[in-house]
Scaffold this motif. Sequence first.
Motif: not given
Length: 156
Positions: A96, A102-107, A128, A94
Amino acid sequence: MKIASIFAVGLIGFCGAASLALAEDAHTIFAPGDIKWVEAPKVLPAGAQAAVLFGNPTKKGLFALRLKVPSGYAIPPHTHPGYEVVTILSGTAKFGMGKTADRSATKALAAGSFFALPPGTAHFVYFDDETVLQINTNGPWGIKYVNPADDPQKSQ
């Protein structure tokens, strides 16, 4: 070149124990079962394993390095002094961009994914699941954490 010398010190024992092609023109072949994993250099967070397949990441020239990271592993925001050229071989990274994790901004980059970043590009990564990635680029390789407190060598 402080980053490179710090990394070089951490890799001296690592390269000696890892599978390493000493000559740049060496004929090098590895089947998956032939790869010798060792503890990754202390410049990376604890828990990763590494294998040098070709070259020497601490010296000028081409190299191939594999990293195997466990589930839950993360590398905080950091940069590299040279190009970072990476292929995800198994699992998912994941990935970024930027100086703040910022975990929510990863691909999510699944097996078979590839990325290449110019020198000095800030990025971070979460895993993960157990993941294996391969870095093929020119040395010397190094890592500089955006926040010096994130450097695992500082806490030792």
